[in-house]
Design a protein around this motif. Sequence first.
Motif, PDB file in Angstrom:
ATOM      1  N   LYS A 163       0.819  -1.211   0.000  1.00 15.43           N
ATOM      2  CA  LYS A 163       0.000   0.000   0.000  1.00 15.43           C
ATOM      3  C   LYS A 163       0.856   1.266   0.000  1.00 15.43           C
ATOM      4  CE  LYS A 163      -3.632  -2.384   2.613  1.00 15.43           C
ATOM      5  NZ  LYS A 163      -4.418  -2.403   3.882  1.00 15.43           N
ATOM      6  N   GLU A 164       2.154   1.104   0.310  1.00  9.52           N
ATOM      7  CA  GLU A 164       3.073   2.236   0.238  1.00  9.52           C
ATOM      8  C   GLU A 164       3.430   2.519  -1.227  1.00  9.52           C
ATOM      9  OE1 GLU A 164       6.493   1.621   2.708  1.00  9.52           O
ATOM     10  OE2 GLU A 164       5.337   0.494   4.199  1.00  9.52           O
ATOM     11  N   PRO A 165       3.963   3.700  -1.552  1.00  4.54           N
ATOM     12  CA  PRO A 165       4.417   3.970  -2.921  1.00  4.54           C
ATOM     13  C   PRO A 165       5.432   2.921  -3.359  1.00  4.54           C
ATOM     14  CG  PRO A 165       4.331   6.004  -1.676  1.00  4.54           C
ATOM     15  CD  PRO A 165       4.095   4.901  -0.680  1.00  4.54           C
ATOM     16  N   CYS A 166       5.174   2.297  -4.496  1.00  4.33           N
ATOM     17  CA  CYS A 166       6.023   1.202  -4.974  1.00  4.33           C
ATOM     18  C   CYS A 166       6.582   1.496  -6.365  1.00  4.33           C
ATOM     19  CB  CYS A 166       5.230  -0.108  -5.023  1.00  4.33           C
ATOM     20  SG  CYS A 166       4.780  -0.778  -3.411  1.00  4.33           S
ATOM     21  N   ILE A 167       7.743   0.898  -6.637  1.00  2.00           N
ATOM     22  CA  ILE A 167       8.321   0.940  -7.979  1.00  2.00           C
ATOM     23  C   ILE A 167       8.238  -0.460  -8.575  1.00  2.00           C
ATOM     24  CG2 ILE A 167       9.870   2.868  -7.490  1.00  2.00           C
ATOM     25  CD1 ILE A 167      12.144   0.798  -7.168  1.00  2.00           C
ATOM     26  N   LEU A 168       8.209  -0.521  -9.902  1.00  2.00           N
ATOM     27  CA  LEU A 168       8.109  -1.809 -10.606  1.00  2.00           C
ATOM     28  C   LEU A 168       8.992  -1.756 -11.837  1.00  2.00           C
ATOM     29  CD1 LEU A 168       4.988  -3.959 -11.302  1.00  2.00           C
ATOM     30  CD2 LEU A 168       6.311  -3.138 -13.256  1.00  2.00           C
ATOM     31  N   GLY A 169       9.696  -2.832 -12.106  1.00  2.00           N
ATOM     32  CA  GLY A 169      10.529  -2.951 -13.304  1.00  2.00           C
ATOM     33  C   GLY A 169      10.002  -4.028 -14.224  1.00  2.00           C
ATOM     34  N   VAL A 170      10.162  -3.820 -15.538  1.00  2.00           N
ATOM     35  CA  VAL A 170       9.689  -4.777 -16.544  1.00  2.00           C
ATOM     36  C   VAL A 170      10.832  -5.119 -17.503  1.00  2.00           C
ATOM     37  CG1 VAL A 170       8.032  -5.240 -18.392  1.00  2.00           C
ATOM     38  CG2 VAL A 170       7.351  -3.817 -16.436  1.00  2.00           C
ATOM     39  N   ASP A 171      11.020  -6.394 -17.769  1.00  2.00           N
ATOM     40  CA  ASP A 171      12.000  -6.842 -18.765  1.00  2.00           C
ATOM     41  C   ASP A 171      11.514  -8.153 -19.368  1.00  2.00           C
ATOM     42  OD1 ASP A 171      14.232  -6.706 -20.345  1.00  2.00           O
ATOM     43  OD2 ASP A 171      15.621  -7.439 -18.825  1.00  2.00           O
ATOM     44  N   GLU A 172      12.146  -8.546 -20.472  1.00  2.00           N
ATOM     45  CA  GLU A 172      11.723  -9.769 -21.164  1.00  2.00           C
ATOM     46  C   GLU A 172      12.880 -10.727 -21.346  1.00  2.00           C
ATOM     47  OE1 GLU A 172      12.868 -10.662 -24.348  1.00  2.00           O
ATOM     48  OE2 GLU A 172      14.056  -8.844 -24.638  1.00  2.00           O
ATOM     49  N   ALA A 173      12.527 -11.971 -21.638  1.00  2.00           N
ATOM     50  CA  ALA A 173      13.496 -12.993 -22.035  1.00  2.00           C
ATOM     51  C   ALA A 173      12.868 -13.825 -23.132  1.00  2.00           C
ATOM     52  CB  ALA A 173      13.867 -13.882 -20.845  1.00  2.00           C
ATOM     53  N   GLY A 174      13.630 -14.079 -24.187  1.00  2.00           N
ATOM     54  CA  GLY A 174      13.129 -14.951 -25.249  1.00  2.00           C
ATOM     55  C   GLY A 174      12.418 -14.250 -26.375  1.00  2.00           C
ATOM     56  N   ARG A 175      12.727 -12.993 -26.622  1.00  2.00           N
ATOM     57  CA  ARG A 175      12.083 -12.305 -27.742  1.00  2.00           C
ATOM     58  C   ARG A 175      12.609 -12.814 -29.089  1.00  2.00           C
ATOM     59  NH1 ARG A 175       9.447  -7.283 -28.623  1.00  2.00           N
ATOM     60  NH2 ARG A 175       9.789  -6.482 -30.718  1.00  2.00           N
ATOM     61  N   GLY A 176      13.910 -13.046 -29.187  1.00  2.00           N
ATOM     62  CA  GLY A 176      14.516 -13.402 -30.467  1.00  2.00           C
ATOM     63  C   GLY A 176      14.649 -14.874 -30.800  1.00  2.00           C
TER      64      GLY A 176
ATOM     65  N   GLY B 214      -3.597  -4.742  -5.766  1.00  2.00           N
ATOM     66  CA  GLY B 214      -3.563  -3.696  -4.756  1.00  2.00           C
ATOM     67  C   GLY B 214      -2.224  -3.023  -4.564  1.00  2.00           C
ATOM     68  N   VAL B 215      -1.260  -3.310  -5.461  1.00  2.00           N
ATOM     69  CA  VAL B 215       0.058  -2.684  -5.342  1.00  2.00           C
ATOM     70  C   VAL B 215      -0.052  -1.210  -5.742  1.00  2.00           C
ATOM     71  CG1 VAL B 215       2.472  -2.753  -6.057  1.00  2.00           C
ATOM     72  CG2 VAL B 215       1.161  -4.888  -5.879  1.00  2.00           C
ATOM     73  N   ASN B 216       0.455  -0.325  -4.899  1.00  2.52           N
ATOM     74  CA  ASN B 216       0.385   1.121  -5.123  1.00  2.52           C
ATOM     75  C   ASN B 216       1.571   1.572  -5.979  1.00  2.52           C
ATOM     76  OD1 ASN B 216      -0.115   3.878  -4.978  1.00  2.52           O
ATOM     77  ND2 ASN B 216       0.730   4.083  -2.912  1.00  2.52           N
ATOM     78  N   LEU B 217       1.462   1.353  -7.283  1.00  3.87           N
ATOM     79  CA  LEU B 217       2.561   1.690  -8.185  1.00  3.87           C
ATOM     80  C   LEU B 217       2.584   3.187  -8.463  1.00  3.87           C
ATOM     81  CD1 LEU B 217       2.351  -1.176 -10.854  1.00  3.87           C
ATOM     82  CD2 LEU B 217       3.834  -1.020  -8.842  1.00  3.87           C
ATOM     83  N   THR B 218       3.758   3.770  -8.269  1.00  2.00           N
ATOM     84  CA  THR B 218       3.930   5.193  -8.566  1.00  2.00           C
ATOM     85  C   THR B 218       4.935   5.421  -9.682  1.00  2.00           C
ATOM     86  OG1 THR B 218       5.620   5.389  -6.835  1.00  2.00           O
ATOM     87  CG2 THR B 218       3.324   5.886  -6.224  1.00  2.00           C
ATOM     88  N   HIS B 219       5.853   4.469  -9.874  1.00  2.00           N
ATOM     89  CA  HIS B 219       6.881   4.629 -10.912  1.00  2.00           C
ATOM     90  C   HIS B 219       7.218   3.247 -11.487  1.00  2.00           C
ATOM     91  CE1 HIS B 219      10.387   7.393 -12.246  1.00  2.00           C
ATOM     92  NE2 HIS B 219      10.238   6.416 -13.131  1.00  2.00           N
ATOM     93  N   VAL B 220       7.189   3.166 -12.810  1.00  3.17           N
ATOM     94  CA  VAL B 220       7.489   1.910 -13.500  1.00  3.17           C
ATOM     95  C   VAL B 220       8.669   2.128 -14.438  1.00  3.17           C
ATOM     96  CG1 VAL B 220       6.642   0.181 -15.138  1.00  3.17           C
ATOM     97  CG2 VAL B 220       5.127   1.055 -13.346  1.00  3.17           C
ATOM     98  N   TYR B 221       9.639   1.208 -14.395  1.00  5.85           N
ATOM     99  CA  TYR B 221      10.826   1.257 -15.244  1.00  5.85           C
ATOM    100  C   TYR B 221      10.739   0.110 -16.255  1.00  5.85           C
ATOM    101  CZ  TYR B 221      12.597   4.198 -11.457  1.00  5.85           C
ATOM    102  OH  TYR B 221      12.750   5.190 -10.512  1.00  5.85           O
ATOM    103  N   VAL B 222      10.920   0.432 -17.530  1.00  2.00           N
ATOM    104  CA  VAL B 222      10.719  -0.567 -18.583  1.00  2.00           C
ATOM    105  C   VAL B 222      11.928  -0.601 -19.506  1.00  2.00           C
ATOM    106  CG1 VAL B 222       9.246  -1.324 -20.489  1.00  2.00           C
ATOM    107  CG2 VAL B 222       8.235  -0.149 -18.512  1.00  2.00           C
ATOM    108  N   ASP B 223      12.435  -1.802 -19.755  1.00  3.15           N
ATOM    109  CA  ASP B 223      13.492  -2.002 -20.746  1.00  3.15           C
ATOM    110  C   ASP B 223      12.842  -2.151 -22.114  1.00  3.15           C
ATOM    111  OD1 ASP B 223      16.473  -2.653 -21.097  1.00  3.15           O
ATOM    112  OD2 ASP B 223      15.504  -4.271 -22.209  1.00  3.15           O
ATOM    113  N   THR B 224      13.360  -1.448 -23.107  1.00  3.37           N
ATOM    114  CA  THR B 224      12.744  -1.492 -24.432  1.00  3.37           C
ATOM    115  C   THR B 224      13.800  -1.615 -25.511  1.00  3.37           C
ATOM    116  OG1 THR B 224      11.247  -0.341 -25.948  1.00  3.37           O
ATOM    117  CG2 THR B 224      12.756   1.035 -24.680  1.00  3.37           C
TER     118      THR B 224
END
Length: 317
Positions: free
Chosen positions: A26-39, A130-140
């Motif tokens: 419920k606190e401000p949370c950060i989240l990261g996104v990455d992938e494996a197996g695209r190629g 219910g995760v309080n996401l405030t900032h998301v980091y994404v690899d592109t």
Amino acid sequence: MALPDVTCSSGVRLLSQLRSGEEWIKEPCILGVDEAGRGPVLGPMVYASAFTTASTDITGRGYADSKTLTHASRSKLFGAIDADRGVGWVAHVMSAEHISAGMLGREKTSLNAMAFDSTLAVIRTALDAGVNLTHVYVDTVGDAGRHRERLMRAFPGIEFTVCPKADSLYPIVSAASIVAKVLRDKALTDTQQSLGLTGEVGTGYPGDSATTSWLRAHLHPVLGFPRLVRHSWETCNRLLEPPEGVTLRFEADEAEEGAGGGDGGGRGGQQQKLSFARAPGAGGALGAAGAGCVETSGLGRATYFRARKLQRVAEAF
């Protein structure tokens, strides 16, 4: 290693360790996104996220781009992430069969579109828990600015940082990278075993000689490749050509002499086809889909259609 919270649907699995009962989400949370197996030409594509509170310092935990870690190191770090009650994760796993169906289906879906949908899925799943996401980091790997704009439209109120090599820059993305890679490797091995496929698959990338050797060894000259393989990859198309593959010729409509008029056999050697598209100016009736298609009453039609007395219809719906 068991995979928790599995949801199956048309070759897609959603795996997670959401920590939904913990107060810290419920606190401000950060989240990261990455992938494996695209190629790779073999196995699933996995998009994963990891999240924790914005106030938690995770810089000293050894998280790094999964490609720089050994298999043993990745497995150990994944175990630590999974057991850490202050970290949660979500993974969206798309099988090779699902990817091939999307890219080769009647209504084609690009790999980029599938990747974007996977990114949305791992973020939305955390929010729904219910995760309080405030900032998301994404690899592109594409246009970072355009990708960021699309994500901000999908999730207004959340700040997004989108950039290449984010898995090397932000520890929370590194954690997501580890989750994605470990789960992809696990899914690849499990699928190979369940299908009874033997041999060393290599890295799974088309440029790996071990992978191409495995593909040749498991190629059926008529039926093609097993479900572990992404049939939509150009590597597969090349291998299906003779001499490895067999050229197939299907029965087609042929013009019949003496059919009379132009409503019987194909005119001028044109192939007759059933069409489910409305022809321009057809007044709502279903007609020829293109210049090479000819209406027919049945004469000159393929044996399959004549034997079953299948006729064209005025309306399909």
